[in-house]
Design a protein around this motif. Structure first.
Motif, PDB file in Angstrom:
ATOM      1  N   GLN A 170     -67.429  40.955   7.608  1.00  0.00           N
ATOM      2  CA  GLN A 170     -67.573  42.122   6.730  1.00  0.00           C
ATOM      3  C   GLN A 170     -66.907  43.330   7.373  1.00  0.00           C
ATOM      4  O   GLN A 170     -66.296  44.146   6.697  1.00  0.00           O
ATOM      5  CB  GLN A 170     -69.060  42.381   6.452  1.00  0.00           C
ATOM      6  CG  GLN A 170     -69.334  43.553   5.532  1.00  0.00           C
ATOM      7  CD  GLN A 170     -69.403  44.879   6.278  1.00  0.00           C
ATOM      8  OE1 GLN A 170     -69.828  44.940   7.418  1.00  0.00           O
ATOM      9  NE2 GLN A 170     -68.957  45.933   5.626  1.00  0.00           N
ATOM     10  N   ALA A 171     -67.002  43.451   8.707  1.00  0.00           N
ATOM     11  CA  ALA A 171     -66.393  44.591   9.409  1.00  0.00           C
ATOM     12  C   ALA A 171     -64.870  44.586   9.250  1.00  0.00           C
ATOM     13  O   ALA A 171     -64.259  45.625   9.008  1.00  0.00           O
ATOM     14  CB  ALA A 171     -66.777  44.566  10.884  1.00  0.00           C
ATOM     15  N   THR A 172     -64.271  43.405   9.354  1.00  0.00           N
ATOM     16  CA  THR A 172     -62.817  43.301   9.174  1.00  0.00           C
ATOM     17  C   THR A 172     -62.439  43.652   7.742  1.00  0.00           C
ATOM     18  O   THR A 172     -61.478  44.380   7.504  1.00  0.00           O
ATOM     19  CB  THR A 172     -62.329  41.881   9.526  1.00  0.00           C
ATOM     20  OG1 THR A 172     -62.651  41.618  10.892  1.00  0.00           O
ATOM     21  CG2 THR A 172     -60.833  41.734   9.318  1.00  0.00           C
ATOM     22  N   LEU A 173     -63.210  43.146   6.794  1.00  0.00           N
ATOM     23  CA  LEU A 173     -62.936  43.458   5.387  1.00  0.00           C
ATOM     24  C   LEU A 173     -63.051  44.959   5.150  1.00  0.00           C
ATOM     25  O   LEU A 173     -62.221  45.550   4.462  1.00  0.00           O
ATOM     26  CB  LEU A 173     -63.888  42.693   4.467  1.00  0.00           C
ATOM     27  CG  LEU A 173     -63.733  42.993   2.975  1.00  0.00           C
ATOM     28  CD1 LEU A 173     -62.323  42.665   2.493  1.00  0.00           C
ATOM     29  CD2 LEU A 173     -64.768  42.233   2.164  1.00  0.00           C
ATOM     30  N   GLN A 190     -57.845  50.593   5.069  1.00  0.00           N
ATOM     31  CA  GLN A 190     -56.385  50.642   5.251  1.00  0.00           C
ATOM     32  C   GLN A 190     -55.661  50.644   3.912  1.00  0.00           C
ATOM     33  O   GLN A 190     -54.664  51.346   3.732  1.00  0.00           O
ATOM     34  CB  GLN A 190     -55.911  49.461   6.096  1.00  0.00           C
ATOM     35  CG  GLN A 190     -54.404  49.463   6.312  1.00  0.00           C
ATOM     36  CD  GLN A 190     -53.935  48.288   7.165  1.00  0.00           C
ATOM     37  OE1 GLN A 190     -54.706  47.646   7.859  1.00  0.00           O
ATOM     38  NE2 GLN A 190     -52.645  48.013   7.095  1.00  0.00           N
ATOM     39  N   LEU A 191     -56.158  49.858   2.953  1.00  0.00           N
ATOM     40  CA  LEU A 191     -55.540  49.771   1.628  1.00  0.00           C
ATOM     41  C   LEU A 191     -55.920  50.940   0.724  1.00  0.00           C
ATOM     42  O   LEU A 191     -55.426  51.050  -0.387  1.00  0.00           O
ATOM     43  CB  LEU A 191     -55.934  48.456   0.949  1.00  0.00           C
ATOM     44  CG  LEU A 191     -55.409  47.182   1.591  1.00  0.00           C
ATOM     45  CD1 LEU A 191     -56.057  45.956   0.950  1.00  0.00           C
ATOM     46  CD2 LEU A 191     -53.899  47.111   1.488  1.00  0.00           C
ATOM     47  N   LYS A 192     -56.827  51.805   1.211  1.00  0.00           N
ATOM     48  CA  LYS A 192     -57.306  52.957   0.444  1.00  0.00           C
ATOM     49  C   LYS A 192     -57.962  52.520  -0.872  1.00  0.00           C
ATOM     50  O   LYS A 192     -57.802  53.149  -1.912  1.00  0.00           O
ATOM     51  CB  LYS A 192     -56.182  53.959   0.197  1.00  0.00           C
ATOM     52  CG  LYS A 192     -55.648  54.587   1.475  1.00  0.00           C
ATOM     53  CD  LYS A 192     -54.540  55.574   1.180  1.00  0.00           C
ATOM     54  CE  LYS A 192     -54.064  56.309   2.401  1.00  0.00           C
ATOM     55  NZ  LYS A 192     -53.475  55.556   3.435  1.00  0.00           N
ATOM     56  N   VAL A 193     -58.701  51.414  -0.789  1.00  0.00           N
ATOM     57  CA  VAL A 193     -59.419  50.896  -1.952  1.00  0.00           C
ATOM     58  C   VAL A 193     -60.617  51.806  -2.225  1.00  0.00           C
ATOM     59  O   VAL A 193     -61.286  52.262  -1.302  1.00  0.00           O
ATOM     60  CB  VAL A 193     -59.876  49.439  -1.697  1.00  0.00           C
ATOM     61  CG1 VAL A 193     -60.804  48.955  -2.789  1.00  0.00           C
ATOM     62  CG2 VAL A 193     -58.660  48.527  -1.591  1.00  0.00           C
ATOM     63  N   ALA A 194     -60.873  52.066  -3.495  1.00  0.00           N
ATOM     64  CA  ALA A 194     -62.000  52.900  -3.905  1.00  0.00           C
ATOM     65  C   ALA A 194     -62.822  52.138  -4.924  1.00  0.00           C
ATOM     66  O   ALA A 194     -62.450  51.045  -5.363  1.00  0.00           O
ATOM     67  CB  ALA A 194     -61.486  54.204  -4.504  1.00  0.00           C
ATOM     68  N   VAL A 219     -66.498  48.892  -9.698  1.00  0.00           N
ATOM     69  CA  VAL A 219     -65.663  47.833  -9.137  1.00  0.00           C
ATOM     70  C   VAL A 219     -64.604  48.444  -8.226  1.00  0.00           C
ATOM     71  O   VAL A 219     -64.277  49.623  -8.330  1.00  0.00           O
ATOM     72  CB  VAL A 219     -64.975  46.999 -10.249  1.00  0.00           C
ATOM     73  CG1 VAL A 219     -65.992  46.279 -11.101  1.00  0.00           C
ATOM     74  CG2 VAL A 219     -64.072  47.859 -11.102  1.00  0.00           C
ATOM     75  N   TYR A 220     -64.078  47.610  -7.333  1.00  0.00           N
ATOM     76  CA  TYR A 220     -63.010  48.056  -6.445  1.00  0.00           C
ATOM     77  C   TYR A 220     -61.719  48.255  -7.235  1.00  0.00           C
ATOM     78  O   TYR A 220     -61.390  47.458  -8.118  1.00  0.00           O
ATOM     79  CB  TYR A 220     -62.759  47.045  -5.328  1.00  0.00           C
ATOM     80  CG  TYR A 220     -63.853  47.029  -4.284  1.00  0.00           C
ATOM     81  CD1 TYR A 220     -64.104  48.159  -3.507  1.00  0.00           C
ATOM     82  CD2 TYR A 220     -64.628  45.905  -4.080  1.00  0.00           C
ATOM     83  CE1 TYR A 220     -65.104  48.157  -2.553  1.00  0.00           C
ATOM     84  CE2 TYR A 220     -65.630  45.894  -3.126  1.00  0.00           C
ATOM     85  CZ  TYR A 220     -65.861  47.025  -2.367  1.00  0.00           C
ATOM     86  OH  TYR A 220     -66.847  47.025  -1.427  1.00  0.00           O
ATOM     87  N   VAL A 221     -60.994  49.315  -6.904  1.00  0.00           N
ATOM     88  CA  VAL A 221     -59.694  49.588  -7.515  1.00  0.00           C
ATOM     89  C   VAL A 221     -58.713  49.967  -6.416  1.00  0.00           C
ATOM     90  O   VAL A 221     -59.097  50.509  -5.382  1.00  0.00           O
ATOM     91  CB  VAL A 221     -59.760  50.722  -8.573  1.00  0.00           C
ATOM     92  CG1 VAL A 221     -60.585  50.297  -9.777  1.00  0.00           C
ATOM     93  CG2 VAL A 221     -60.299  52.006  -7.973  1.00  0.00           C
ATOM     94  N   LEU A 222     -57.457  49.678  -6.666  1.00  0.00           N
ATOM     95  CA  LEU A 222     -56.395  50.052  -5.727  1.00  0.00           C
ATOM     96  C   LEU A 222     -56.000  51.496  -5.974  1.00  0.00           C
ATOM     97  O   LEU A 222     -56.186  52.015  -7.076  1.00  0.00           O
ATOM     98  CB  LEU A 222     -55.202  49.119  -5.915  1.00  0.00           C
ATOM     99  CG  LEU A 222     -55.506  47.662  -5.571  1.00  0.00           C
ATOM    100  CD1 LEU A 222     -54.423  46.758  -6.091  1.00  0.00           C
ATOM    101  CD2 LEU A 222     -55.689  47.495  -4.083  1.00  0.00           C
TER     102      LEU A 222
END
Length: 156
Positions: free
Chosen positions: A39-42, A48-52, A62-65
């Motif tokens: 989970q820590a790596t995720l 890093q991907l700036k997912v929100a 939900v997660y979005v890019l």
């Protein structure tokens, strides 16, 4: 492609093709694709991907890019490994020192990134949309040679 790069690409493809509401759900999806991580790596990858997180049409978060046009949601998602196996490249056409590359929806940004990081001296730069890339070539560049270089990049 490095394992981390493949994992980041898989995360982007999963988030863009499915409504994922938690890291646990995403870890399960990644496990199905053959990626085993903590989970820590995720969490670091998502940062890093700036997912929100954003509200979906049904009111769930939900997660979005950060840039939805890079990876549009598809109605019938394929497994991420299948999407990653296809280059997404469809065609290239030239007009003087400009090339127009057509890709499958959602692939232009990653292909342009690979082109920019290939250090081909004849290519001055790229601009990517969702399914189109504009490449600017140095004046007098041989189009056939550029096509061959690009073909090598597409097959990576």
């Amino acid at each position: 492609m490095k394992t981390k790069d493949r994992r980041l690409e898989a995360i982007k493809l999963i988030i863009s093709s499915k409504e994922i509401g938690s890291q646990e759900e995403l870890l399960d999806e990644l496990k199905e694709e053959g990626f085993l991580l903590t989970q820590a790596t995720l969490s670091r990858d998502l940062k890093q991907l700036k997912v929100a997180k954003a509200a979906s049409m049904n009111g769930h978060y939900v997660y979005v890019l950060p840039n939805e046009t890079m990876y549009k949601r598809v109605h019938k998602p394929l497994p991420a490994r299948e999407m990653m196996g296809a280059s997404g490249f469809q065609s290239i056409r030239f007009s003087r020192n400009i090339g127009v590359i057509r890709t499958r929806p959602g692939y232009a940004s990653s292909i342009a990134y690979n082109i920019d990081n290939s250090d081909i001296p004849e290519i001055l730069g790229t601009i990517a949309g969702d399914d189109t890339i504009i490449i600017v070539l140095k004046e007098g560049t041989d189009r056939k040679a550029i096509s061959e270089c690009l073909n090598d990049i597409m097959l990576e």
